[in-house]
Design a protein around this motif. Sequence first.
Motif, mmCIF file in Angstrom:
data_model
loop_
_atom_site.group_PDB
_atom_site.id
_atom_site.type_symbol
_atom_site.label_atom_id
_atom_site.label_comp_id
_atom_site.label_asym_id
_atom_site.label_seq_id
_atom_site.Cartn_x
_atom_site.Cartn_y
_atom_site.Cartn_z
ATOM 1 N N ILE A 29 0.829 -1.208 0.000
ATOM 2 C CA ILE A 29 0.000 0.000 0.000
ATOM 3 C C ILE A 29 0.863 1.258 0.000
ATOM 4 N N LEU A 30 1.901 1.275 0.825
ATOM 5 C CA LEU A 30 2.751 2.462 0.889
ATOM 6 C C LEU A 30 3.536 2.650 -0.403
ATOM 7 N N ASN A 31 4.003 1.559 -0.980
ATOM 8 C CA ASN A 31 4.764 1.668 -2.223
ATOM 9 C C ASN A 31 3.886 2.010 -3.419
ATOM 10 N N SER A 32 2.561 1.878 -3.263
ATOM 11 C CA SER A 32 1.653 2.219 -4.361
ATOM 12 C C SER A 32 1.441 3.727 -4.487
ATOM 13 N N THR A 55 2.357 7.418 -5.296
ATOM 14 C CA THR A 55 3.302 8.047 -6.212
ATOM 15 C C THR A 55 4.084 9.140 -5.485
ATOM 16 N N PRO A 56 5.249 9.532 -6.003
ATOM 17 C CA PRO A 56 5.988 10.651 -5.399
ATOM 18 C C PRO A 56 5.139 11.918 -5.278
ATOM 19 N N HIS A 57 4.274 12.162 -6.255
ATOM 20 C CA HIS A 57 3.402 13.345 -6.191
ATOM 21 C C HIS A 57 2.411 13.226 -5.027
ATOM 22 N N LYS A 68 0.742 14.966 0.491
ATOM 23 C CA LYS A 68 0.445 14.640 1.888
ATOM 24 C C LYS A 68 1.398 15.389 2.824
ATOM 25 N N ARG A 69 2.677 15.467 2.467
ATOM 26 C CA ARG A 69 3.634 16.164 3.329
ATOM 27 C C ARG A 69 3.336 17.657 3.383
ATOM 28 N N GLU A 70 2.923 18.236 2.268
ATOM 29 C CA GLU A 70 2.544 19.640 2.269
ATOM 30 C C GLU A 70 1.293 19.859 3.125
ATOM 31 N N ASN A 71 0.337 18.953 3.010
ATOM 32 C CA ASN A 71 -0.885 19.078 3.804
ATOM 33 C C ASN A 71 -0.604 18.922 5.294
ATOM 34 N N LEU A 72 0.348 18.058 5.638
ATOM 35 C CA LEU A 72 0.728 17.916 7.045
ATOM 36 C C LEU A 72 1.168 19.258 7.619
ATOM 37 N N HIS A 73 1.962 19.968 6.857
ATOM 38 C CA HIS A 73 2.439 21.263 7.338
ATOM 39 C C HIS A 73 1.293 22.265 7.469
#
Length: 345
Positions: free
Chosen positions: A288-291, A293-295, A300-305
Motif C-alpha cells: 500500500i505504501l509503495n503504491s 506516487t511521489p506526487h 500529503k507532506r505539504e498538507n501535514l504542514h
Amino acid sequence: MYHMEYLFPSLIRTYLTPLARARLADNPKIADWFLIPHSATCTYHRCVHDPSRNATTDECKLEAGEHVRAILDHVLTAHAFWNRSGGTDHLFVFAWDQASEVLGWSHPVRARVMKAVHLTTLGSVEPNGNFDPHKDVVIPPYNDIPPSARHRFSSLPRFLQWIPVQIFPSWVHSKRSMFAYFRGTILSDRRYSHGVRQFLKTLALVNREFKVFTGHSKDYWAELGDAVFSLCPSGWSSWSPRVFDSIFAGAIPVIYGDGIVMPFEDLLDYRIVAVKLMNKQVSDTSRILNSLTPHEIRIKRENLHKIRDMVVWNDPPKPGDAFESTLKMLARKKARRRIGNDHFR
C-alpha cells in the motif's frame, strides 16, 4: 500525555484567545457549557505508583472515582446548573488511555458522569462504554515537544502560509532516508496492539524499507524527521500519541485501527495527510505504501504542514491550535443540539 486534565482548565482560566474570550459567558445562566476540572488520572497514577500502598489497579480506579464523586457532589450542592440539564451541558476532560474507565467500572459516579460531554483522547466506537461519538469530543493528547524539535520543524510566519503560491519551510520537502519507521514497545502478547507491532517487527527483519526499533531514544524526533512514513499502531489502547508526533515532524502517519474516531474529524480530513489501515491490513502495508506516487507523497507532506497546528497544544494557546480546534468542535456540538431546541443555551 495525561497532562490534558490539568492543561485544558488552565488554558480556559488563564489564557483566553479572542475566540475563547468571545465565547466565555460572564453570566452562567446563559452559558452553553460548564467545565468541571478534576485530576482523576493523576489520582489514579499516584495511587498505582505508590510503593508503600501496594494497591491494585481496581482499588486505584475506585480512589479516582471517589475523587470525582466529591467534586460532582460539590457542583450539585453549590450550583443549580447540573440538575437543569441532567449534566448534558457539562464537560469533563478524560486523558487516561481508556477515558472514563479510570473511574472504575463499579463506582456509581461513572454512571453519573456519562451524560456529560467528555473531551477524551479515546475515540474507539467499540461498545466499551467509554466513548460516545454522538456526544463526546476526541482531542489530541498533549506532548511537551522539546525546543530542539520545535526549532527544527518551525513554521513560516502565518501570513506566508496561505498566499496563492504556497511557500513551505525547507524541511517539508527535504529528502528523508527512512521509508517507514516505528519506535516503541513491542510485547510478545498478541492481544497488545492486536498483533500489529509484532508483525511490523518481523517485517523489518526481511524488508530493508522498514525500520523498527524498541525502547526510547534521545534521537526520537530526529528519527521521525528522517522518515517518510511513521507507523502508528495501537498499544493497549486504540489510540496512539505517535500520530500527532508524526504530524508535527512531517512524517506521514500510517494509522492502524478498527472503528477509531480521530480528533477533530469534522474539521480535518485525515485522508489528505495520513494512510489509514485496518489492523488486518498490516500484512499489506508495504504494498500500500509503495503504491503511492511521489506526487501523492509530496501532497500529503505539504498538507501535514498546513494542518499540523490544529492538533498541537500550546501554553499559552496560539491561533488555530488544538485549543481553538476544541472550542470549534464544542460550538458545532452546541449548534447541532440546539436545532429546534433552546434548552442548551
